[in-house]
Design a protein around this motif. Structure first.
Motif, PDB file in Angstrom:
ATOM      1  N   ARG A  77       0.830  -1.208   0.000  1.00  0.00           N
ATOM      2  CA  ARG A  77       0.000   0.000   0.000  1.00  0.00           C
ATOM      3  C   ARG A  77       0.858   1.249   0.000  1.00  0.00           C
ATOM      4  O   ARG A  77       0.592   2.202  -0.743  1.00  0.00           O
ATOM      5  CB  ARG A  77      -0.917   0.002   1.225  1.00  0.00           C
ATOM      6  N   ARG A  78       1.917   1.256   0.808  1.00  0.00           N
ATOM      7  CA  ARG A  78       2.785   2.434   0.895  1.00  0.00           C
ATOM      8  C   ARG A  78       3.511   2.658  -0.430  1.00  0.00           C
ATOM      9  O   ARG A  78       3.652   3.801  -0.880  1.00  0.00           O
ATOM     10  CB  ARG A  78       3.804   2.246   2.031  1.00  0.00           C
ATOM     11  N   ALA A  79       3.968   1.570  -1.057  1.00  0.00           N
ATOM     12  CA  ALA A  79       4.680   1.705  -2.329  1.00  0.00           C
ATOM     13  C   ALA A  79       3.762   2.228  -3.424  1.00  0.00           C
ATOM     14  O   ALA A  79       4.134   3.132  -4.188  1.00  0.00           O
ATOM     15  CB  ALA A  79       5.288   0.369  -2.739  1.00  0.00           C
ATOM     16  N   VAL A  80       2.551   1.689  -3.510  1.00  0.00           N
ATOM     17  CA  VAL A  80       1.608   2.137  -4.534  1.00  0.00           C
ATOM     18  C   VAL A  80       1.226   3.593  -4.312  1.00  0.00           C
ATOM     19  O   VAL A  80       1.140   4.388  -5.267  1.00  0.00           O
ATOM     20  CB  VAL A  80       0.363   1.230  -4.551  1.00  0.00           C
ATOM     21  N   LYS A  81       1.020   3.975  -3.076  1.00  0.00           N
ATOM     22  CA  LYS A  81       0.720   5.373  -2.758  1.00  0.00           C
ATOM     23  C   LYS A  81       1.877   6.282  -3.192  1.00  0.00           C
ATOM     24  O   LYS A  81       1.670   7.368  -3.752  1.00  0.00           O
ATOM     25  CB  LYS A  81       0.468   5.533  -1.258  1.00  0.00           C
ATOM     26  N   GLY A  82       3.104   5.814  -2.959  1.00  0.00           N
ATOM     27  CA  GLY A  82       4.274   6.586  -3.361  1.00  0.00           C
ATOM     28  C   GLY A  82       4.401   6.703  -4.865  1.00  0.00           C
ATOM     29  O   GLY A  82       4.755   7.765  -5.393  1.00  0.00           O
ATOM     30  N   ILE A  83       4.112   5.610  -5.570  1.00  0.00           N
ATOM     31  CA  ILE A  83       4.165   5.635  -7.036  1.00  0.00           C
ATOM     32  C   ILE A  83       3.187   6.661  -7.583  1.00  0.00           C
ATOM     33  O   ILE A  83       3.523   7.469  -8.460  1.00  0.00           O
ATOM     34  CB  ILE A  83       3.870   4.231  -7.599  1.00  0.00           C
ATOM     35  N   CYS A  84       1.970   6.650  -7.055  1.00  0.00           N
ATOM     36  CA  CYS A  84       0.952   7.605  -7.515  1.00  0.00           C
ATOM     37  C   CYS A  84       1.383   9.042  -7.242  1.00  0.00           C
ATOM     38  O   CYS A  84       1.198   9.931  -8.086  1.00  0.00           O
ATOM     39  CB  CYS A  84      -0.381   7.310  -6.836  1.00  0.00           C
ATOM     40  N   ALA A  85       1.978   9.279  -6.074  1.00  0.00           N
ATOM     41  CA  ALA A  85       2.444  10.623  -5.740  1.00  0.00           C
ATOM     42  C   ALA A  85       3.576  11.056  -6.664  1.00  0.00           C
ATOM     43  O   ALA A  85       3.625  12.216  -7.112  1.00  0.00           O
ATOM     44  CB  ALA A  85       2.907  10.672  -4.285  1.00  0.00           C
ATOM     45  N   ALA A  86       4.493  10.139  -6.961  1.00  0.00           N
ATOM     46  CA  ALA A  86       5.619  10.467  -7.838  1.00  0.00           C
ATOM     47  C   ALA A  86       5.136  10.780  -9.254  1.00  0.00           C
ATOM     48  O   ALA A  86       5.607  11.736  -9.883  1.00  0.00           O
ATOM     49  CB  ALA A  86       6.613   9.313  -7.865  1.00  0.00           C
ATOM     50  N   VAL A  87       4.213   9.977  -9.758  1.00  0.00           N
ATOM     51  CA  VAL A  87       3.663  10.228 -11.092  1.00  0.00           C
ATOM     52  C   VAL A  87       2.974  11.579 -11.131  1.00  0.00           C
ATOM     53  O   VAL A  87       3.120  12.356 -12.087  1.00  0.00           O
ATOM     54  CB  VAL A  87       2.688   9.096 -11.488  1.00  0.00           C
TER      55      VAL A  87
END
Length: 315
Positions: free
Chosen positions: A179-189
């Motif tokens: 969950r934390r990684a996916v949230k981070g990916i979305c924020a980075a994009v």
């Protein structure tokens, strides 16, 4: 998409480095030396460069691991956790040596590099000469809160996912890691960072390779790199049950259906040989034997120290 690449000319041959995928390409048209904006779809069509046939004074790309610490304890980790970690001043000096070396691409890894407060400063220092592009490999745990400050410092970010689902990924990385990684990916994009997902390919997760490509497309990531597991560090204990041969990895990745706009790379153990690594205590080496051995081990006290002898040389 137009994004940053780095180009250099070696004895009349132009080479372009991709900071997200980690590949080197031979452009069919003139490209100026230095950091340049190029269409990533165009670059993907260019032939790959073979460093072994180029007259190189320095590595095309390298990995720098300025930190040993990590917030996760992944059982397949390949890092040597006994290494002394460099101080902030030592990191600053090493970044200046890398910047002056002429290397085209630098991936800042670890440990977990997002634990470093000075990560943006280190990336800016390496990019300051206008010759290098910089990526960062992270487990994504702290990416959501740091994406904004990293968007102006990095040319790409690589996020490790050991599965396309929370059930698989969290088995390896720990509860809530997915969950934390996916949230981070979305924020980075959202911040405009080019994101490349990375999966350490193992017996336990190869069945989710296609799902990872589909996930990358849904999240807006630009691509996926499948990394062959290296049987070193903590991962040595898992080698017998988890390692795939390069041939098995090709059989897994080759038939995948690649969504539009997603770039895919399989980094075999063979292709990892000869790669330059600068570790946290300031010593550098070149990988050999499928990235399970080293051919040089030198303290980096200046940019020339990154011009390591190639495997099999007498120097």
């Amino acid at each position: 998409m137009i994004r940053a690449f780095a180009a250099a000319i070696f004895d009349g041959t132009t080479v372009v480095h991709d900071p997200a995928v980690g590949t080197n390409h031979l452009p069919p048209r003139p490209i100026p030396a230095g950091c340049v904006g190029l269409d990533d779809h165009e670059v993907a069509l260019w032939p790959l460069a073979d460093p072994s046939v180029l007259a190189l004074d320095y590595p095309l790309s390298m990995c720098w691991s300025p930190i040993v610490r990590c917030n996760l304890t992944c059982p397949q980790c390949l890092d040597d956790k006994s290494v002394r970690e460099s101080t902030a001043e030592e990191r600053r000096v090493l970044a200046s040596h890398i910047a002056a070396s002429g290397v085209l691409g630098v991936d800042i890894s670890g440990g977990e590099p997002l634990l470093l407060r000075d990560l943006p400063d280190l990336a800016h220092a390496i990019r300051s000469t206008g010759t290098s592009v910089v990526s960062c490999t992270t487990n994504g745990w702290h990416l959501a809160r740091r994406a904004g400050e990293l968007s102006g410092a990095l040319d790409a970010i690589r996020v490790s996912l050991d599965g396309a689902t929370a059930a698989t990924h969290d088995t390896w990385r720990g509860q809530d890691s997915y969950r934390r990684a996916v949230k981070g990916i979305c924020a980075a994009v959202q911040e405009g960072l080019f994101v490349q997902l990375q999966m350490v390919l193992m017996q336990a997760n190869e069945h989710e390779a296609q799902k990872l490509l589909d996930l990358a497309a849904r999240l807006g990531a630009g691509g996926v790199t499948f990394l062959q597991m290296l049987p070193i560090g903590d991962g040595a204990a898992l080698a017998a049950e988890q390692v795939l041969t390069d041939e098995q990895a090709q059989e897994t990745v080759g038939p995948l259906t690649v969504p539009p706009g997603v770039r895919v790379r399989l980094r075999t153990r063979k292709s990892a040989g000869g790669f330059t690594v600068l570790r946290a205590d300031g010593f550098a080496w070149r990988n050999t034997r499928g990235a399970t051995g080293i051919s040089a081990f030198v303290p980096v006290t200046g940019p020339d120290d990154l011009r390591l002898p190639t495997p099999g040389s007498s120097s």
